[in-house]
Design a protein around this motif. Structure first.
Motif, PDB file in Angstrom:
ATOM      1  N   LEU A 117     -36.599  52.812  89.678  1.00  0.00           N
ATOM      2  CA  LEU A 117     -36.459  53.097  88.251  1.00  0.00           C
ATOM      3  C   LEU A 117     -35.262  52.321  87.717  1.00  0.00           C
ATOM      4  O   LEU A 117     -34.189  52.337  88.320  1.00  0.00           O
ATOM      5  N   GLU A 118     -35.461  51.649  86.598  1.00  0.00           N
ATOM      6  CA  GLU A 118     -34.354  50.934  85.971  1.00  0.00           C
ATOM      7  C   GLU A 118     -34.304  51.284  84.494  1.00  0.00           C
ATOM      8  O   GLU A 118     -35.310  51.172  83.772  1.00  0.00           O
ATOM      9  N   ILE A 119     -33.144  51.723  84.059  1.00  0.00           N
ATOM     10  CA  ILE A 119     -32.896  52.077  82.665  1.00  0.00           C
ATOM     11  C   ILE A 119     -31.989  51.000  82.098  1.00  0.00           C
ATOM     12  O   ILE A 119     -30.845  50.847  82.537  1.00  0.00           O
ATOM     13  N   ARG A 120     -32.494  50.239  81.148  1.00  0.00           N
ATOM     14  CA  ARG A 120     -31.768  49.084  80.633  1.00  0.00           C
ATOM     15  C   ARG A 120     -31.349  49.276  79.179  1.00  0.00           C
ATOM     16  O   ARG A 120     -32.185  49.295  78.274  1.00  0.00           O
ATOM     17  N   ASN A 121     -30.063  49.472  78.966  1.00  0.00           N
ATOM     18  CA  ASN A 121     -29.463  49.472  77.625  1.00  0.00           C
ATOM     19  C   ASN A 121     -30.246  50.338  76.635  1.00  0.00           C
ATOM     20  O   ASN A 121     -30.581  49.903  75.534  1.00  0.00           O
ATOM     21  N   ILE A 122     -30.524  51.577  77.048  1.00  0.00           N
ATOM     22  CA  ILE A 122     -31.333  52.462  76.216  1.00  0.00           C
ATOM     23  C   ILE A 122     -30.509  53.048  75.067  1.00  0.00           C
ATOM     24  O   ILE A 122     -29.422  53.610  75.273  1.00  0.00           O
ATOM     25  N   HIS A 123     -31.038  52.901  73.863  1.00  0.00           N
ATOM     26  CA  HIS A 123     -30.471  53.508  72.660  1.00  0.00           C
ATOM     27  C   HIS A 123     -31.517  54.436  72.049  1.00  0.00           C
ATOM     28  O   HIS A 123     -32.711  54.201  72.159  1.00  0.00           O
ATOM     29  N   LYS A 124     -31.038  55.477  71.391  1.00  0.00           N
ATOM     30  CA  LYS A 124     -31.931  56.353  70.649  1.00  0.00           C
ATOM     31  C   LYS A 124     -31.237  56.812  69.382  1.00  0.00           C
ATOM     32  O   LYS A 124     -30.107  57.334  69.421  1.00  0.00           O
ATOM     33  N   ALA A 164     -40.741  60.542  74.447  1.00  0.00           N
ATOM     34  CA  ALA A 164     -40.001  60.009  73.298  1.00  0.00           C
ATOM     35  C   ALA A 164     -39.852  58.509  73.514  1.00  0.00           C
ATOM     36  O   ALA A 164     -39.819  58.039  74.653  1.00  0.00           O
ATOM     37  N   GLU A 165     -39.784  57.765  72.410  1.00  0.00           N
ATOM     38  CA  GLU A 165     -39.629  56.314  72.500  1.00  0.00           C
ATOM     39  C   GLU A 165     -38.189  55.933  72.175  1.00  0.00           C
ATOM     40  O   GLU A 165     -37.590  56.497  71.261  1.00  0.00           O
ATOM     41  N   PRO A 166     -37.611  54.979  72.901  1.00  0.00           N
ATOM     42  CA  PRO A 166     -36.240  54.562  72.597  1.00  0.00           C
ATOM     43  C   PRO A 166     -36.183  53.719  71.333  1.00  0.00           C
ATOM     44  O   PRO A 166     -37.176  53.108  70.928  1.00  0.00           O
ATOM     45  N   SER A 167     -35.013  53.664  70.726  1.00  0.00           N
ATOM     46  CA  SER A 167     -34.799  52.781  69.581  1.00  0.00           C
ATOM     47  C   SER A 167     -34.444  51.370  70.029  1.00  0.00           C
ATOM     48  O   SER A 167     -34.501  50.427  69.249  1.00  0.00           O
ATOM     49  N   GLY A 168     -34.074  51.228  71.297  1.00  0.00           N
ATOM     50  CA  GLY A 168     -33.757  49.918  71.867  1.00  0.00           C
ATOM     51  C   GLY A 168     -33.628  50.043  73.363  1.00  0.00           C
ATOM     52  O   GLY A 168     -33.396  51.116  73.897  1.00  0.00           O
ATOM     53  N   GLY A 169     -33.822  48.925  74.068  1.00  0.00           N
ATOM     54  CA  GLY A 169     -33.718  48.926  75.519  1.00  0.00           C
ATOM     55  C   GLY A 169     -35.078  48.991  76.187  1.00  0.00           C
ATOM     56  O   GLY A 169     -36.129  48.867  75.540  1.00  0.00           O
ATOM     57  N   ASP A 170     -35.068  49.162  77.509  1.00  0.00           N
ATOM     58  CA  ASP A 170     -36.310  49.140  78.280  1.00  0.00           C
ATOM     59  C   ASP A 170     -36.224  50.112  79.447  1.00  0.00           C
ATOM     60  O   ASP A 170     -35.144  50.404  79.954  1.00  0.00           O
ATOM     61  N   ILE A 171     -37.385  50.605  79.868  1.00  0.00           N
ATOM     62  CA  ILE A 171     -37.520  51.454  81.054  1.00  0.00           C
ATOM     63  C   ILE A 171     -38.502  50.767  82.003  1.00  0.00           C
ATOM     64  O   ILE A 171     -39.625  50.441  81.608  1.00  0.00           O
ATOM     65  N   GLY A 187     -32.445  58.646  62.498  1.00  0.00           N
ATOM     66  CA  GLY A 187     -31.821  58.296  61.228  1.00  0.00           C
ATOM     67  C   GLY A 187     -30.496  57.612  61.479  1.00  0.00           C
ATOM     68  O   GLY A 187     -30.406  56.615  62.194  1.00  0.00           O
ATOM     69  N   GLU A 188     -29.420  58.157  60.926  1.00  0.00           N
ATOM     70  CA  GLU A 188     -28.090  57.585  61.099  1.00  0.00           C
ATOM     71  C   GLU A 188     -27.400  58.079  62.372  1.00  0.00           C
ATOM     72  O   GLU A 188     -26.343  57.581  62.743  1.00  0.00           O
ATOM     73  N   VAL A 189     -27.995  59.067  63.019  1.00  0.00           N
ATOM     74  CA  VAL A 189     -27.369  59.662  64.203  1.00  0.00           C
ATOM     75  C   VAL A 189     -27.853  58.953  65.462  1.00  0.00           C
ATOM     76  O   VAL A 189     -29.056  58.882  65.721  1.00  0.00           O
ATOM     77  N   GLU A 190     -26.904  58.424  66.243  1.00  0.00           N
ATOM     78  CA  GLU A 190     -27.248  57.755  67.502  1.00  0.00           C
ATOM     79  C   GLU A 190     -26.955  58.708  68.651  1.00  0.00           C
ATOM     80  O   GLU A 190     -25.802  59.048  68.919  1.00  0.00           O
ATOM     81  N   THR A 191     -28.014  59.152  69.344  1.00  0.00           N
ATOM     82  CA  THR A 191     -27.844  60.133  70.413  1.00  0.00           C
ATOM     83  C   THR A 191     -27.699  59.490  71.792  1.00  0.00           C
ATOM     84  O   THR A 191     -27.142  60.109  72.696  1.00  0.00           O
ATOM     85  N   LEU A 192     -28.199  58.272  71.967  1.00  0.00           N
ATOM     86  CA  LEU A 192     -27.987  57.511  73.201  1.00  0.00           C
ATOM     87  C   LEU A 192     -27.417  56.153  72.815  1.00  0.00           C
ATOM     88  O   LEU A 192     -27.973  55.466  71.950  1.00  0.00           O
ATOM     89  N   LYS A 193     -26.333  55.742  73.483  1.00  0.00           N
ATOM     90  CA  LYS A 193     -25.568  54.588  73.021  1.00  0.00           C
ATOM     91  C   LYS A 193     -25.447  53.509  74.097  1.00  0.00           C
ATOM     92  O   LYS A 193     -24.365  53.056  74.423  1.00  0.00           O
ATOM     93  N   GLY A 194     -26.581  53.130  74.669  1.00  0.00           N
ATOM     94  CA  GLY A 194     -26.575  52.051  75.644  1.00  0.00           C
ATOM     95  C   GLY A 194     -26.451  52.547  77.074  1.00  0.00           C
ATOM     96  O   GLY A 194     -25.398  52.416  77.692  1.00  0.00           O
ATOM     97  N   ILE A 195     -27.517  53.120  77.608  1.00  0.00           N
ATOM     98  CA  ILE A 195     -27.519  53.687  78.959  1.00  0.00           C
ATOM     99  C   ILE A 195     -28.102  52.667  79.933  1.00  0.00           C
ATOM    100  O   ILE A 195     -29.202  52.159  79.720  1.00  0.00           O
ATOM    101  N   ASP A 196     -27.359  52.385  80.998  1.00  0.00           N
ATOM    102  CA  ASP A 196     -27.803  51.461  82.045  1.00  0.00           C
ATOM    103  C   ASP A 196     -27.679  52.141  83.404  1.00  0.00           C
ATOM    104  O   ASP A 196     -26.578  52.509  83.820  1.00  0.00           O
ATOM    105  N   ILE A 197     -28.820  52.300  84.090  1.00  0.00           N
ATOM    106  CA  ILE A 197     -28.835  52.872  85.445  1.00  0.00           C
ATOM    107  C   ILE A 197     -29.968  52.206  86.218  1.00  0.00           C
ATOM    108  O   ILE A 197     -31.068  52.046  85.689  1.00  0.00           O
ATOM    109  N   ALA A 198     -29.710  51.841  87.465  1.00  0.00           N
ATOM    110  CA  ALA A 198     -30.772  51.332  88.354  1.00  0.00           C
ATOM    111  C   ALA A 198     -30.815  52.224  89.580  1.00  0.00           C
ATOM    112  O   ALA A 198     -29.800  52.445  90.242  1.00  0.00           O
TER     113      ALA A 198
END
Length: 359
Positions: free
Chosen positions: A4-11, A53-60, A14-25
């Motif tokens: 599993l690789e979590i690449r720069n996940i943002h969520k 849920a779908e991320p606002s940016g990044g990849d899984i 609206g204006e609220v960012e709940t995930l701010k760039g998560i990276d884990i392999a």
């Protein structure tokens, strides 16, 4: 190959960012615990991995395949929920095998897989019962069995033990540990319970406000916290955090005359610099004739928990907690000298909250 690789996940909502760039392999067979207080983003991250849920940016990536936009049932994952999510009108056997039934697995093969899974979880005698006839621990075993029977690449657990009482939680922790050691499965597990994290994980990601505060083994998280937040969050009782200043002679705690030695790993800390000093409660002991640095403290509260005597004391104008042997002779209002190994001290920058330990 990463399971599993979590690449720069943002969520963002609206204006609220709940995930701010998560990276884990994660390598195959790792047990990752996402640990943090409510609202830190751990369940949101788990739902993104699951496809709920779908991320606002990044990849899984699962098995090096991007699963963005892939339906949850096609991601080769299995999820165990806090609420068990069992079908009340189905038997235990059918609950476990329902996913295989939906995938058109032949009945004989399905029955064999269900019985093997039930044997592994020690619930063979419950297969004909309905969920309403089961205890909380038995229901959780069925929910785990429903995930195990599919043999996916990644298992996801969303606070699965939070509805159980303390005794059952301990039993189920042991069961999950046993299963992971036997099956070598890849697991991502969400909890706010640090005991679950420390006992189950091969690695822990401590999360705070949508970021990873520290990622490491349980030993690294506990013994070498990188931030004040991790130091205070992991540990029960929590680490003592005291205000101090670096002087030419060592560390001077606010309100105290005693000068503590500056550990070798922090020698780069400049004189005159304010710092936060961290001391784990369990490293403190009554000085008696023991060598080592000393802190004079007035005992304020004594609490016997059974295996330890949790003692709150006043050092200067600051409180410390010490975990002492249960038969230690202490009385409220008495003054004692406490000592510790100077290598067990932690120093943090008050502004950034980062550890001042030399790399």
């Amino acid at each position: 190959m990463s399971a599993l690789e979590i690449r720069n996940i943002h969520k963002r909502y609206g204006e609220v960012e709940t995930l701010k760039g998560i990276d884990i392999a994660l390598d195959s067979g790792e047990f990752l615990v996402l640990l943090g207080s409510s609202g830190c983003g751990k369940s949101t991250l788990l739902n993104i991995i699951a496809g709920l849920a779908e991320p606002s940016g990044g990849d899984i990536l699962i098995g090096e395949r991007s699963v963005l936009g892939v339906h949850p049932k096609d991601r080769d994952i299995a999820m165990v929920f806090q609420s068990y999510a069992l079908y009340p009108n189905m038997s235990v056997a059918r609950n476990i095998g329902f996913g295989l039934e939906m995938r058109k697995v032949p009945p004989a093969e399905r029955e064999k897989a269900v019985r093997e899974t039930a044997k592994l979880l020690q619930i063979e005698n419950l297969l004909e019962r309905k969920p309403s006839q089961l205890s909380g621990g038995q229901r959780q075993r069925v929910a785990i069995g429903r995930a195990l029977v599919r043999n996916p690449q990644v298992f996801l657990f969303d606070e699965p033990l939070s509805n159980l009482d303390a005794k059952l939680r301990m039993e189920m922790r042991t069961e999950l540990k046993r299963l992971h050691q036997m099956l070598k499965t890849t697991i991502v597990y969400v909890t706010h319970d640090q005991i679950e994290a420390m006992t189950l994980a091969t690695r822990i990601a401590v999360m705070r406000e949508g970021r990873i505060e520290q990622l490491g083994t349980p030993e690294e998280i506990y013994d070498r916290p990188e931030t004040l937040y991790v130091a205070g969050f992991v540990g029960s009782p929590p680490m003592n955090i005291l205000d101090a200043e670096v002087t030419g002679r060592g560390l001077k705690l606010d309100g105290c005359e005693e000068i503590l030695p500056l550990p070798a790993s922090f020698k780069s800390a400049a004189a005159g610099r304010p710092v936060k000093v961290g001391i784990r409660p369990e490293v403190l002991r009554l000085a008696a004739d023991s060598p080592g640095p000393r802190l004079m403290a007035r005992v304020e509260v004594v609490e016997l928990t059974g295996p330890e005597l949790v003692t709150t004391a006043i050092v200067g104008k600051q409180r410390i907690i010490a975990s002492l042997p249960p038969r230690t002779a202490l009385s409220m209002g008495s003054t004692h000298a406490f000592t510790f190994d100077e290598a067990s001290l932690h120093l943090f920058d008050p502004g950034s909250g980062r550890s001042l330990r030399a790399a």
